[in-house]
Design a protein around this motif. Structure first.
Motif, PDB file in Angstrom:
ATOM      1  N   ILE A 244     -16.897 -14.476 -35.337  1.00 37.32           N
ATOM      2  CA  ILE A 244     -15.818 -13.488 -35.391  1.00 37.32           C
ATOM      3  C   ILE A 244     -15.916 -12.743 -36.716  1.00 37.32           C
ATOM      4  O   ILE A 244     -15.945 -13.357 -37.778  1.00 37.32           O
ATOM      5  CB  ILE A 244     -14.440 -14.170 -35.261  1.00 37.32           C
ATOM      6  N   ASN A 251     -10.746  -5.957 -43.109  1.00 37.03           N
ATOM      7  CA  ASN A 251      -9.915  -5.343 -42.077  1.00 37.03           C
ATOM      8  C   ASN A 251      -8.697  -4.626 -42.633  1.00 37.03           C
ATOM      9  O   ASN A 251      -8.202  -3.693 -42.037  1.00 37.03           O
ATOM     10  CB  ASN A 251      -9.462  -6.408 -41.080  1.00 37.03           C
ATOM     11  N   ARG A 353      -0.742 -10.202 -46.157  1.00 34.59           N
ATOM     12  CA  ARG A 353      -1.811 -11.172 -45.935  1.00 34.59           C
ATOM     13  C   ARG A 353      -2.945 -10.932 -46.906  1.00 34.59           C
ATOM     14  O   ARG A 353      -3.176  -9.811 -47.334  1.00 34.59           O
ATOM     15  CB  ARG A 353      -2.324 -11.099 -44.499  1.00 34.59           C
TER      16      ARG A 353
ATOM     17  N   TYR B  73      -8.250 -11.060 -33.293  1.00 31.66           N
ATOM     18  CA  TYR B  73      -9.529 -11.343 -33.925  1.00 31.66           C
ATOM     19  C   TYR B  73     -10.656 -10.585 -33.226  1.00 31.66           C
ATOM     20  O   TYR B  73     -11.580 -10.111 -33.850  1.00 31.66           O
ATOM     21  CB  TYR B  73      -9.863 -12.834 -33.841  1.00 31.66           C
ATOM     22  N   GLU B  76     -11.378  -5.288 -33.070  1.00 33.60           N
ATOM     23  CA  GLU B  76     -11.391  -4.916 -34.491  1.00 33.60           C
ATOM     24  C   GLU B  76     -10.327  -3.869 -34.826  1.00 33.60           C
ATOM     25  O   GLU B  76      -9.758  -3.874 -35.916  1.00 33.60           O
ATOM     26  CB  GLU B  76     -12.774  -4.414 -34.889  1.00 33.60           C
ATOM     27  N   SER B  79      -6.995  -5.624 -35.147  1.00 30.72           N
ATOM     28  CA  SER B  79      -6.913  -6.607 -36.222  1.00 30.72           C
ATOM     29  C   SER B  79      -6.418  -5.986 -37.529  1.00 30.72           C
ATOM     30  O   SER B  79      -6.065  -6.692 -38.458  1.00 30.72           O
ATOM     31  CB  SER B  79      -8.273  -7.251 -36.444  1.00 30.72           C
ATOM     32  N   ARG B  80      -6.370  -4.660 -37.578  1.00 26.17           N
ATOM     33  CA  ARG B  80      -5.832  -4.014 -38.790  1.00 26.17           C
ATOM     34  C   ARG B  80      -4.312  -4.028 -38.805  1.00 26.17           C
ATOM     35  O   ARG B  80      -3.693  -3.701 -39.804  1.00 26.17           O
ATOM     36  CB  ARG B  80      -6.302  -2.564 -38.864  1.00 26.17           C
ATOM     37  N   HIS B  81      -3.709  -4.369 -37.665  1.00 26.65           N
ATOM     38  CA  HIS B  81      -2.249  -4.326 -37.569  1.00 26.65           C
ATOM     39  C   HIS B  81      -1.687  -5.719 -37.303  1.00 26.65           C
ATOM     40  O   HIS B  81      -2.356  -6.567 -36.736  1.00 26.65           O
ATOM     41  CB  HIS B  81      -1.813  -3.412 -36.427  1.00 26.65           C
ATOM     42  N   VAL B  82      -0.456  -5.911 -37.731  1.00 27.81           N
ATOM     43  CA  VAL B  82       0.261  -7.138 -37.413  1.00 27.81           C
ATOM     44  C   VAL B  82       1.508  -6.735 -36.642  1.00 27.81           C
ATOM     45  O   VAL B  82       2.214  -5.802 -37.023  1.00 27.81           O
ATOM     46  CB  VAL B  82       0.648  -7.925 -38.681  1.00 27.81           C
TER      47      VAL B  82
END
Lengths: 417, 168
Positions: A244, A251, A353, B73, B76, B79-82
């Motif tokens: 991964i 990111n 994070r 994960y 891509e 994965s830049r956002h929550v």
């Protein structure tokens, strides 16, 4: 689950291990909490012959109620508190908290402070990986690696001490910047350390990772596929060893990571050996980052390592020393800006994070405008890795337990918080 | 390029009570009875793991807020956002459907919220205490009505009572 004794014949008692009969042909083995290979935790293992059929990590032996304590402390006092999650990775562990609070305050650290934070983060990452590798070595009975890794870790702890004044609990990033700038002769020391470590990493590969004894114990053990790793929500080098491509530095770049040049090592195998290799390759990348950051710091003037809003309230002595008007002497007690003591953070919710040594660490911070936080939620990397024991270990031999445990670089105090 | 907020609005439809861009994550509030349905839809979008399960005690409103911070994960772009999937539950009757069957990564986190807040996750495969002993967990330590007693720095001694125990 009662402890049997050798004389009663109902079970077998070994130092640090208790074995009890669970059902026909199945025995329950308790590893820890005082077992040399378990750390501050206990693992219930149900074995059939020597195959593990059920594994249940029992944790919480070093729980310190940090989330509750944080609700009764001022914002700045929480930084030294959260450092205790994993003291050997202190900068990475506290950085997301600082960043989450900075988001609520609506400020951003100046450029030099961002580079200084990056520098200490990478020094911490190298130290943390070396620590993990040393423990991994001793799990497998390879005490040479343990001695080497702990000896070499000292180099980076010394660097951190030169930079911050403390070996482990640095409290280096504070709201709006960092606590101090680098000493004049720091870049030279840093380069010396990275040069030394690059050479050592090749020797590590020779003595440990390419050692036939070690390879036979790690290869194809504890294999995690890409989808499994994502489903379990693991973090850090463990998922990158399963293919991964996820790293918070990549990111969602924070601090100076958007400006420095580095690679994210990704492996496809997903076994214990790949997880060990991932750490070694990450150390190599960290050394590159340290070199780049140190060069940047040398080229740029020593100013603005603290946000203007806080810097203007600094005591005169603090300013004079940093502006070079008087030379520093140990007799001065230089304190932080007094504004931090009564800092009120605007109401709101924020989330941050950061990629710590062992993986991603996240903070959720909620403020209601008081001098204390209303709620702080910490999820440390080990917290998210421990679930792997339950799902990865069954099916392997009991002998493989240390090989899998060590490969995840699990750190009980970081879980328990 | 469709924005993430629009994508979520389209997927969840009128399940959403409120959607706001908080600092560091996008908060989506859904009603309690639609939580599980929304979670399945969000997972289909590609959000494959839970980063954190949090509860916040709003003692004045007699409510708990439970938030699942989720991300991806394997995708891509996501994965830049929550994403924060939140719901409010009644403080006197703290029951919430468990999402551990949807995201395995929520399993241990829900156990932790269960012991610290006394929130019961219905349908959790293995709801046991995780960190605390049964005695401490019964106090529900992270609720706001549990106050940490701090020792005074002045040692208070009742000299009369102390002296009464001595022969002099």
């Amino acid at each position: 689950m009662e402890a049997g004794t050798a004389s009663s014949g109902s079970g077998i008692h070994l130092p640090g291990m208790e074995i009890a009969k669970a059902s026909k042909n199945r025995y329950e083995v308790m590893i820890g909490p005082a077992h040399p290979g378990s750390g501050h935790m206990r693992i219930f293992v149900e074995v059939d012959g020597d195959i593990m059929v059920k594994v249940d990590p029992d944790i919480g032996f070093v729980h310190r109620t940090m989330e509750k304590l944080a609700e009764g402390r001022e914002w700045i006092q929480n930084i030294p508190l959260f450092e205790r999650i994993a003291i050997l990775d202190a900068c990475n562990i506290t950085l997301p908290y600082v960043r989450a609070v900075e988001k609520l305050l609506g400020i951003e650290a100046p450029e030099r402070a961002r580079y200084l934070r990056t520098l200490l983060c990478e020094i911490n990452r190298v130290a943390s990986h070396l620590y993990g590798m040393g423990i991994f070595g001793v799990f497998l009975g390879h005490s040479t690696l343990y001695m080497w890794a702990f000896g070499d870790r000292e180099v980076f702890i010394d660097l951190a001490e030169r930079l911050t004044g403390a070996r482990l609990t640095h409290t280096y990033p504070v709201f709006g910047g960092v606590r101090r700038d680098i000493p004049d002769d720091f870049p030279e020391d840093a380069r010396k350390a990275t040069r030394y470590m690059r050479k050592r990493l090749n020797e590590y590969a020779k003595i440990f990772l390419n050692n036939p004894n070690i390879r036979s114990r790690l290869e194809n053990v504890g294999v995690l596929t890409k989808n499994q790793a994502a489903e379990l929500g693991l973090v850090g080098p463990n998922i990158r060893a399963s293919g991964i491509r996820y790293d918070v530095r990549l990111n969602e770049p924070y601090e100076a990571y958007g400006d420095v040049d580095f690679e994210i090592p990704v492996f496809e195998e997903g076994d214990s050996l790949a997880r060990a290799w991932a750490r070694v390759e990450e150390v190599r990348q960290s050394l590159n980052i340290i070199d780049q950051v140190v060069t940047w710091l040398e080229k740029h003037p020593r100013e603005n390592f603290m946000h203007e809003k806080f810097w203007k309230t600094a005591p005169k002595l603090y300013k004079d020393v940093y502006e070079g008007k008087i030379s520093y002497s140990p007799k001065y007690r230089i304190k932080l800006m007094p504004i931090f003591a009564s800092l009120k953070v605007p109401p709101g919710k924020s989330f941050a994070r950061v990629e710590a040594g062992r993986g991603e660490i996240v903070y959720y911070v909620e403020s209601n405008g008081d001098i204390f936080p209303y709620r702080v939620r910490v999820v440390s990397p080990s917290f998210r890795n421990v679930i792997a024991f339950k799902y990865v270990m069954p099916g392997h031999r009991l002998m493989d337990l240390p090989a899998i445990y060590g490969s995840f670089d699990y750190f009980p105090p970081a879980f328990d918080r | 390029m469709i924005s993430l907020q629009d994508m979520i609005k389209e997927a969840l439809g009128n399940n959403i009570i409120k959607i706001e861009d908080n600092k560091g994550y996008i908060d989506v509030v859904v009603p309690l009875e639609k939580l599980k349905e929304s979670a399945i839809k969000v997972k289909q979008l590609g959000f494959d793991h839970v980063k954190s399960v949090t509860a916040v005690d709003y003692i004045q409103k007699k409510q708990f807020m439970v938030t699942y911070h989720i991300s991806s994960y394997l995708n891509e772009e996501l994965s830049r956002h929550v994403l924060g999937l939140s719901t409010f539950i009644d403080r006197d009757n703290p029951h919430i459907p468990s999402l551990a069957t949807i995201w395995t990564s929520a399993e241990f986190q829900e156990r932790e919220v269960y012991e610290f807040f006394g929130i019961i996750f219905d349908g959790h495969p293995d709801l046991r205490l995780l960190l605390l002993t049964p005695v401490v967990a019964a106090l529900k330590p992270l609720r706001k009505d549990f106050v940490v007693k701090e020792d005074s720095i002045n040692i208070e001694v009742d000299y009369a009572a102390y002296n009464a125990t001595k022969w002099w």
